[in-house]
Design an enzyme around this catalytic site. Structure first.
Site, PDB file in Angstrom:
ATOM      1  N   HIS A 174       0.826  -1.216   0.000  1.00 34.38           N
ATOM      2  CA  HIS A 174       0.000   0.000   0.000  1.00 34.38           C
ATOM      3  C   HIS A 174       0.856   1.260   0.000  1.00 34.38           C
ATOM      4  O   HIS A 174       2.057   1.220   0.278  1.00 34.38           O
ATOM      5  CB  HIS A 174      -0.962   0.023   1.197  1.00 34.38           C
ATOM      6  CG  HIS A 174      -0.331   0.095   2.551  1.00 34.38           C
ATOM      7  ND1 HIS A 174      -0.088  -1.022   3.333  1.00 34.38           N
ATOM      8  CD2 HIS A 174       0.127   1.167   3.264  1.00 34.38           C
ATOM      9  CE1 HIS A 174       0.472  -0.629   4.471  1.00 34.38           C
ATOM     10  NE2 HIS A 174       0.608   0.679   4.459  1.00 34.38           N
ATOM     11  N   GLU A 199       7.579   1.454   5.143  1.00 33.16           N
ATOM     12  CA  GLU A 199       7.018   0.438   6.042  1.00 33.16           C
ATOM     13  C   GLU A 199       7.276  -0.924   5.419  1.00 33.16           C
ATOM     14  O   GLU A 199       7.123  -1.080   4.199  1.00 33.16           O
ATOM     15  CB  GLU A 199       5.514   0.684   6.214  1.00 33.16           C
ATOM     16  CG  GLU A 199       4.796  -0.285   7.125  1.00 33.16           C
ATOM     17  CD  GLU A 199       3.297  -0.024   7.218  1.00 33.16           C
ATOM     18  OE1 GLU A 199       2.810   1.018   6.749  1.00 33.16           O
ATOM     19  OE2 GLU A 199       2.588  -0.897   7.759  1.00 33.16           O
ATOM     20  N   HIS A 217       3.891   7.404   3.257  1.00 34.08           N
ATOM     21  CA  HIS A 217       4.847   6.281   3.275  1.00 34.08           C
ATOM     22  C   HIS A 217       4.471   5.265   2.203  1.00 34.08           C
ATOM     23  O   HIS A 217       3.382   5.332   1.637  1.00 34.08           O
ATOM     24  CB  HIS A 217       4.919   5.622   4.660  1.00 34.08           C
ATOM     25  CG  HIS A 217       3.664   4.939   5.116  1.00 34.08           C
ATOM     26  ND1 HIS A 217       2.649   5.577   5.801  1.00 34.08           N
ATOM     27  CD2 HIS A 217       3.255   3.651   4.977  1.00 34.08           C
ATOM     28  CE1 HIS A 217       1.692   4.704   6.084  1.00 34.08           C
ATOM     29  NE2 HIS A 217       2.024   3.549   5.600  1.00 34.08           N
TER      30      HIS A 217
HETATM   31  C1  LIG Z   1      -1.959   2.532  10.366  1.00 32.14           C
HETATM   32  C2  LIG Z   1      -0.783   2.197   9.617  1.00 32.14           C
HETATM   33  C3  LIG Z   1       0.543   2.385  10.286  1.00 32.14           C
HETATM   34  C4  LIG Z   1       0.755   1.436  11.427  1.00 32.14           C
HETATM   35  O1  LIG Z   1       1.689   1.747  12.175  1.00 32.14           O
HETATM   36  O2  LIG Z   1       0.075   0.444  11.537  1.00 32.14           O
HETATM   37  C5  LIG Z   1       0.687   3.788  10.798  1.00 32.14           C
HETATM   38  O3  LIG Z   1       0.402   4.107  11.909  1.00 32.14           O
HETATM   39  S1  LIG Z   1       1.335   4.950   9.723  1.00 32.14           S
HETATM   40  C6  LIG Z   1       1.319   6.551  10.482  1.00 32.14           C
HETATM   41  C7  LIG Z   1       2.047   6.828  11.730  1.00 32.14           C
HETATM   42  N1  LIG Z   1       3.235   6.082  12.017  1.00 32.14           N
HETATM   43  C8  LIG Z   1       4.479   6.424  11.543  1.00 32.14           C
HETATM   44  O4  LIG Z   1       4.655   7.278  10.707  1.00 32.14           O
HETATM   45  C9  LIG Z   1       5.612   5.656  12.158  1.00 32.14           C
HETATM   46  C10 LIG Z   1       6.986   6.069  11.589  1.00 32.14           C
HETATM   47  N2  LIG Z   1       7.197   7.523  11.647  1.00 32.14           N
HETATM   48  C11 LIG Z   1       8.058   8.080  12.577  1.00 32.14           C
HETATM   49  O5  LIG Z   1       8.645   7.424  13.408  1.00 32.14           O
HETATM   50  C12 LIG Z   1       8.249   9.606  12.468  1.00 32.14           C
HETATM   51  O6  LIG Z   1       7.143  10.173  11.820  1.00 32.14           O
HETATM   52  C13 LIG Z   1       9.544  10.009  11.693  1.00 32.14           C
HETATM   53  C14 LIG Z   1      10.768   9.497  12.464  1.00 32.14           C
HETATM   54  C15 LIG Z   1       9.542   9.474  10.274  1.00 32.14           C
HETATM   55  C16 LIG Z   1       9.621  11.526  11.625  1.00 32.14           C
HETATM   56  O7  LIG Z   1       9.572  12.004  12.931  1.00 32.14           O
HETATM   57  P1  LIG Z   1       8.933  13.444  13.250  1.00 32.14           P
HETATM   58  O8  LIG Z   1       7.775  13.668  12.338  1.00 32.14           O
HETATM   59  O9  LIG Z   1       8.686  13.565  14.693  1.00 32.14           O
HETATM   60  O10 LIG Z   1      10.157  14.396  12.980  1.00 32.14           O
HETATM   61  P2  LIG Z   1      10.430  15.424  11.846  1.00 32.14           P
HETATM   62  O11 LIG Z   1       9.204  16.044  11.290  1.00 32.14           O
HETATM   63  O12 LIG Z   1      11.489  16.312  12.351  1.00 32.14           O
HETATM   64  O13 LIG Z   1      11.059  14.478  10.687  1.00 32.14           O
HETATM   65  C17 LIG Z   1      12.450  14.193  10.673  1.00 32.14           C
HETATM   66  C18 LIG Z   1      12.866  14.320   9.209  1.00 32.14           C
HETATM   67  O14 LIG Z   1      12.166  13.307   8.455  1.00 32.14           O
HETATM   68  C19 LIG Z   1      11.358  13.940   7.472  1.00 32.14           C
HETATM   69  N3  LIG Z   1      10.101  13.216   7.423  1.00 32.14           N
HETATM   70  C20 LIG Z   1       9.171  13.114   8.389  1.00 32.14           C
HETATM   71  N4  LIG Z   1       8.116  12.377   7.957  1.00 32.14           N
HETATM   72  C21 LIG Z   1       8.403  12.015   6.687  1.00 32.14           C
HETATM   73  C22 LIG Z   1       7.722  11.265   5.678  1.00 32.14           C
HETATM   74  N5  LIG Z   1       6.506  10.737   5.920  1.00 32.14           N
HETATM   75  N6  LIG Z   1       8.316  11.089   4.481  1.00 32.14           N
HETATM   76  C23 LIG Z   1       9.537  11.624   4.227  1.00 32.14           C
HETATM   77  N7  LIG Z   1      10.254  12.377   5.115  1.00 32.14           N
HETATM   78  C24 LIG Z   1       9.672  12.553   6.335  1.00 32.14           C
HETATM   79  C25 LIG Z   1      11.143  15.359   7.930  1.00 32.14           C
HETATM   80  O15 LIG Z   1      10.908  16.193   6.817  1.00 32.14           O
HETATM   81  C26 LIG Z   1      12.454  15.652   8.600  1.00 32.14           C
HETATM   82  O16 LIG Z   1      13.416  15.956   7.610  1.00 32.14           O
HETATM   83  P3  LIG Z   1      14.205  17.369   7.701  1.00 32.14           P
HETATM   84  O17 LIG Z   1      15.051  17.406   6.465  1.00 32.14           O
HETATM   85  O18 LIG Z   1      14.987  17.305   8.985  1.00 32.14           O
HETATM   86  O19 LIG Z   1      13.129  18.427   7.738  1.00 32.14           O
HETATM   87 CO   LIG Z   2       1.050   1.750   6.253  1.00 30.89          CO
END
Ligand SMILES: CC[C@H](C(=O)O)C(=O)SCCNC(=O)CCNC(=O)[C@H](O)C(C)(C)COP(=O)(O)OP(=O)(O)OC[C@H]1O[C@@H](n2cnc3c(N)ncnc32)[C@H](O)[C@@H]1OP(=O)(O)O
Ligand SMILES: [Co+2]
Length: 149
Positions: free
Chosen positions: A8, A138, A89
């Site tokens: 997905h 993921e 993602h």
């Molecule tokens: C229901 C399905 C699924 C499940 O688990 O069953 C879900 O729950 S999906 C939705 C929620 N769960 C997650 O997203 C888990 C993994 N995500 C994380 O651990 C954080 O979101 C993380 C570490 C990716 C980012 O952390 P956070 O948002 O707190 O920090 P920042 O905003 O400072 O991000 C750091 C850096 O990463 C870039 N970033 C953040 N999110 C994304 C993304 N989705 N795609 C690409 N890049 C991303 C962000 O821009 C920051 O970069 P920088 O250059 O420092 O600005």
């Molecule tokens: Co997902």
């Protein structure tokens, strides 16, 4: 490790109700699940089926709509930066989640938290976007036959 199908694409939204109406009325989607809450992940989720992409499983890649649920949702930071939501993602299937975890660890990729049960009821983990060419990734174990999906 052998990469499996693209299960997905996770799409964040401020309103699953609005997104369901969009996929149904604008994009012509016919198979959309009822939204359900995953409080432990801090999201409300539903799945939009796309037509069969002819993959081995005969199923199409789904759109996973995710809306923040609660103050502590991991999605809240993403939504602050992307108020309209958007592509969040991608999720690929693997045959064995623990083998995949070892593979990515050996490659020096940061794994975000423990392996846990995801929205399809199978084990998943996330890989940091900064280690994955900018793509939050993921990894999920392929559901076994007849598993609740
Ligand atoms: C229901 C399905 C699924 C499940 O688990 O069953 C879900 O729950 S999906 C939705 C929620 N769960 C997650 O997203 C888990 C993994 N995500 C994380 O651990 C954080 O979101 C993380 C570490 C990716 C980012 O952390 P956070 O948002 O707190 O920090 P920042 O905003 O400072 O991000 C750091 C850096 O990463 C870039 N970033 C953040 N999110 C994304 C993304 N989705 N795609 C690409 N890049 C991303 C962000 O821009 C920051 O970069 P920088 O250059 O420092 O600005
Ligand atoms: Co997902």
């Amino acid at each position: 490790m052998k990469l499996g199908r693209l299960n997905h694409i996770g799409v964040a939204t401020p309103s699953i109700a609005d997104s369901v109406a969009y996929y149904r009325d604008i994009m012509g989607a016919t198979q959309i699940t009822e939204p359900f809450d995953l409080p432990e992940q801090g999201v409300k989720v539903c799945f939009v089926d796309t037509p069969d992409t002819g993959g081995t499983t005969g199923e199409g890649t789904q759109i996973e709509l995710i809306e923040p649920l609660g103050e502590k949702s991991t999605l809240n930071t993403f939504m602050e930066k992307n108020p309209l939501g958007g592509q969040h993602h991608v999720c690929y299937e693997v045959a064995d989640i623990e083998e995949a975890r070892r593979w990515f660890e050996e490659k020096g990729k940061r794994i975000l938290g423990p392996t846990r049960i995801g929205a399809h009821g199978t084990p998943i983990f996330f890989l940091h976007p900064k280690d994955m060419m900018g793509q939050l990734t993921e990894i999920m174990e392929t559901p076994t036959e007849g598993a609740q999906v």
